[in-house]
Write a protein that holds these residues in place. Structure first.
Motif, PDB file in Angstrom:
ATOM      1  N   PRO A 193       0.831  -1.214   0.000  1.00 11.27           N
ATOM      2  CA  PRO A 193       0.000   0.000   0.000  1.00 11.27           C
ATOM      3  C   PRO A 193       0.859   1.255   0.000  1.00 11.27           C
ATOM      4  O   PRO A 193       1.831   1.355   0.750  1.00 11.27           O
ATOM      5  CB  PRO A 193      -0.787  -0.130   1.316  1.00 11.27           C
ATOM      6  CG  PRO A 193       0.116  -0.909   2.212  1.00 11.27           C
ATOM      7  CD  PRO A 193       0.921  -1.829   1.330  1.00 11.27           C
ATOM      8  N   VAL A 194       0.501   2.206  -0.866  1.00  6.92           N
ATOM      9  CA  VAL A 194       1.234   3.474  -0.963  1.00  6.92           C
ATOM     10  C   VAL A 194       0.203   4.592  -1.092  1.00  6.92           C
ATOM     11  O   VAL A 194      -0.823   4.420  -1.767  1.00  6.92           O
ATOM     12  CB  VAL A 194       2.174   3.481  -2.191  1.00  6.92           C
ATOM     13  CG1 VAL A 194       2.801   4.866  -2.384  1.00  6.92           C
ATOM     14  CG2 VAL A 194       3.275   2.430  -2.044  1.00  6.92           C
ATOM     15  N   SER A 195       0.487   5.719  -0.472  1.00  5.41           N
ATOM     16  CA  SER A 195      -0.384   6.888  -0.653  1.00  5.41           C
ATOM     17  C   SER A 195       0.346   7.953  -1.452  1.00  5.41           C
ATOM     18  O   SER A 195       1.585   7.975  -1.504  1.00  5.41           O
ATOM     19  CB  SER A 195      -0.814   7.450   0.702  1.00  5.41           C
ATOM     20  OG  SER A 195       0.269   8.124   1.323  1.00  5.41           O
ATOM     21  N   ALA A 196      -0.443   8.847  -2.058  1.00  2.00           N
ATOM     22  CA  ALA A 196       0.172   9.941  -2.814  1.00  2.00           C
ATOM     23  C   ALA A 196       1.074  10.771  -1.914  1.00  2.00           C
ATOM     24  O   ALA A 196       2.120  11.276  -2.349  1.00  2.00           O
ATOM     25  CB  ALA A 196      -0.919  10.805  -3.443  1.00  2.00           C
ATOM     26  N   ALA A 197       0.697  10.886  -0.640  1.00  8.23           N
ATOM     27  CA  ALA A 197       1.509  11.678   0.289  1.00  8.23           C
ATOM     28  C   ALA A 197       2.896  11.050   0.498  1.00  8.23           C
ATOM     29  O   ALA A 197       3.864  11.765   0.782  1.00  8.23           O
ATOM     30  CB  ALA A 197       0.782  11.805   1.629  1.00  8.23           C
ATOM     31  N   ASP A 198       2.989   9.724   0.364  1.00  8.32           N
ATOM     32  CA  ASP A 198       4.295   9.066   0.516  1.00  8.32           C
ATOM     33  C   ASP A 198       5.288   9.523  -0.549  1.00  8.32           C
ATOM     34  O   ASP A 198       6.501   9.428  -0.370  1.00  8.32           O
ATOM     35  CB  ASP A 198       4.137   7.544   0.418  1.00  8.32           C
ATOM     36  CG  ASP A 198       3.363   6.961   1.588  1.00  8.32           C
ATOM     37  OD1 ASP A 198       3.478   7.494   2.704  1.00  8.32           O
ATOM     38  OD2 ASP A 198       2.643   5.961   1.375  1.00  8.32           O
ATOM     39  N   LEU A 222      -1.409  -0.739  -4.090  1.00 13.24           N
ATOM     40  CA  LEU A 222      -2.736  -0.244  -3.774  1.00 13.24           C
ATOM     41  C   LEU A 222      -2.566   1.211  -3.375  1.00 13.24           C
ATOM     42  O   LEU A 222      -1.978   1.518  -2.334  1.00 13.24           O
ATOM     43  CB  LEU A 222      -3.363  -1.069  -2.645  1.00 13.24           C
ATOM     44  CG  LEU A 222      -3.493  -2.573  -2.919  1.00 13.24           C
ATOM     45  CD1 LEU A 222      -4.192  -3.270  -1.764  1.00 13.24           C
ATOM     46  CD2 LEU A 222      -4.228  -2.845  -4.233  1.00 13.24           C
ATOM     47  N   LEU A 223      -3.049   2.108  -4.236  1.00 14.04           N
ATOM     48  CA  LEU A 223      -2.738   3.534  -4.132  1.00 14.04           C
ATOM     49  C   LEU A 223      -3.885   4.322  -3.518  1.00 14.04           C
ATOM     50  O   LEU A 223      -5.019   4.233  -3.979  1.00 14.04           O
ATOM     51  CB  LEU A 223      -2.440   4.082  -5.540  1.00 14.04           C
ATOM     52  CG  LEU A 223      -2.182   5.588  -5.643  1.00 14.04           C
ATOM     53  CD1 LEU A 223      -0.897   5.973  -4.916  1.00 14.04           C
ATOM     54  CD2 LEU A 223      -2.116   6.012  -7.116  1.00 14.04           C
ATOM     55  N   ASP A 224      -3.570   5.090  -2.485  1.00 14.88           N
ATOM     56  CA  ASP A 224      -4.511   6.060  -1.934  1.00 14.88           C
ATOM     57  C   ASP A 224      -4.150   7.429  -2.490  1.00 14.88           C
ATOM     58  O   ASP A 224      -3.060   7.953  -2.207  1.00 14.88           O
ATOM     59  CB  ASP A 224      -4.419   6.076  -0.398  1.00 14.88           C
ATOM     60  CG  ASP A 224      -5.031   4.838   0.215  1.00 14.88           C
ATOM     61  OD1 ASP A 224      -6.208   4.557  -0.047  1.00 14.88           O
ATOM     62  OD2 ASP A 224      -4.314   4.122   0.942  1.00 14.88           O
ATOM     63  N   ALA A 225      -5.052   7.984  -3.298  1.00 11.92           N
ATOM     64  CA  ALA A 225      -4.816   9.312  -3.880  1.00 11.92           C
ATOM     65  C   ALA A 225      -6.163   9.984  -4.084  1.00 11.92           C
ATOM     66  O   ALA A 225      -7.115   9.354  -4.555  1.00 11.92           O
ATOM     67  CB  ALA A 225      -4.077   9.198  -5.216  1.00 11.92           C
TER      68      ALA A 225
END
Length: 351
Positions: A193-198, A222-225
């Motif tokens: 899991p990765v977020s745009a903020a990362d 799995l992207l949180d954006a």
């Protein structure tokens, strides 16, 4: 021809302990021909949940096409055990296993496990990267044809096709080989899991370490954006770091109590791609919302030519369009002939 989407879903159901509940969710997802389902896990005492990997082992013989991707944490655990458990899930599901890498980064989880104290997030993700490296080497430590079962000579395996991995790092030292034959997929699919903020400039060290782990070891992110523009920026950055082989699925809440919410989700999935390969749906009410996905969302996508009508392969790697990795320890096989110009044109994928 429109680009085919990849779709997956979470089946997280805190407080549910009955196999029938998870079996029903898996059958909804399989009826929709989703690529895979995930199930969260951690050492946190709340919320109450079952062991994700063991739950999916229960579902493996009850499903035929659905990929099964449990969260398995790398903190407080040994990669030798993790590699064998995920490998076993790949065998009992006949090539449909994955591994969603998680870490345990709270004092409460460290106290619950009782082995060591909590560490900074960047150290935990560096440890996770080492665990992924050890698992991959252990999966390769048996060549595909190492098991010979030669009755005449009484030999079960060809010992020349088993390999020590001799991994030595700051977190683990593992000699190998594995005690389990190479998985049907060669290496089960790894998701991070990765977020745009990362990916933002000035992101904390833990975020940077998470992204480095994803870029080096993930088959799927799995992207949180928040929205298409942020998805496009994040997906572009991830592909620059990891290459075009990475599959990126944007996490999307699926709260589907009525026709209007179903139509909104169809519109978001159809128009809100933003450079990603598909979507990982997170249902608000798993039983209700996965049924709506199978009965309404996926049929609408099929009418638009955006989603397959059934599984075209047998393994999770097949569903995701990922090849079976070569074994790093086996002798190299001759490269196949180069594709013709026409075939190469047909294989090209644009986003």
């Amino acid at each position: 021809m429109p680009r085919q989407l990849h779709l997956s879903a979470a089946v997280d159901s805190p407080g549910r302990f009955d196999a029938g509940h998870f079996t029903a969710l898996a059958r909804h997802a399989e009826r929709a021909a989703l690529d895979f389902v995930t199930l969260d896990d951690s050492y946190a005492p709340e919320p109450h949940r079952l062991d994700a990997l063991a739950t999916f082992a229960r579902l493996a013989p009850l499903t035929r096409g659905l990929g099964l991707v449990p969260t398995v944490t790398t903190t407080h655990t040994e990669p030798f055990h993790t590699s064998i458990s995920v490998n076993t899930l790949d065998w009992v599901s006949e090539g449909r296993a994955g591994w969603l890498i998680g870490i345990s980064d709270t004092e409460a989880q460290a106290r619950a496990f009782g082995r060591k104290g909590v560490a900074p997030a960047d150290e935990l993700w560096a440890e996770a990267a080492d665990a992924a490296e050890v698992a991959a080497r252990l999966w390769d430590s048996w060549e595909d044809d190492a098991e010979i079962r030669d009755v005449a000579t009484g030999r079960f395996i060809d010992r020349g096709k088993l390999h020590y991995i001799d991994f030595a790092g700051p977190h683990f030292s593992v000699r190998g080989p594995s005690i389990t034959p190479r998985p049907p997929q060669g290496r089960p699919v790894i998701a991070v899991p990765v977020s745009a903020a990362d990916l933002a400039p000035g992101a904390p060290a833990g975020s940077r370490a998470r992204v480095e782990t994803a870029a080096r070891y993930a088959d799927v992110v799995l992207l949180d954006a928040p929205g298409p523009a942020a998805r496009l920026t994040a997906a572009t950055e991830l592909r620059l770091r990891a290459g075009e082989g990475l599959r990126i699925l944007a996490r999307l809440t699926a709260d589907l109590p009525d026709g209007a919410s179903i139509s909104a989700l169809i519109r978001e999935v159809t128009e809100g791609g933003g450079g990603v390969d598909g979507f990982h749906l997170v249902p608000a009410d798993p039983a209700r919302d996965l049924a709506a996905v199978a009965d309404h969302v996926v049929p609408a996508l099929r009418e638009r030519g955006l989603f397959r009508t059934g599984y075209t392969g047998t393994t999770l790697r097949d569903h995701l369009g990922l090849g079976r990795p070569a074994n790093r320890y086996a002798p190299a096989t001759p490269a196949p002939a180069a594709p013709t110009a026409t075939a190469a044109a047909h294989a090209e994928v644009t986003r």
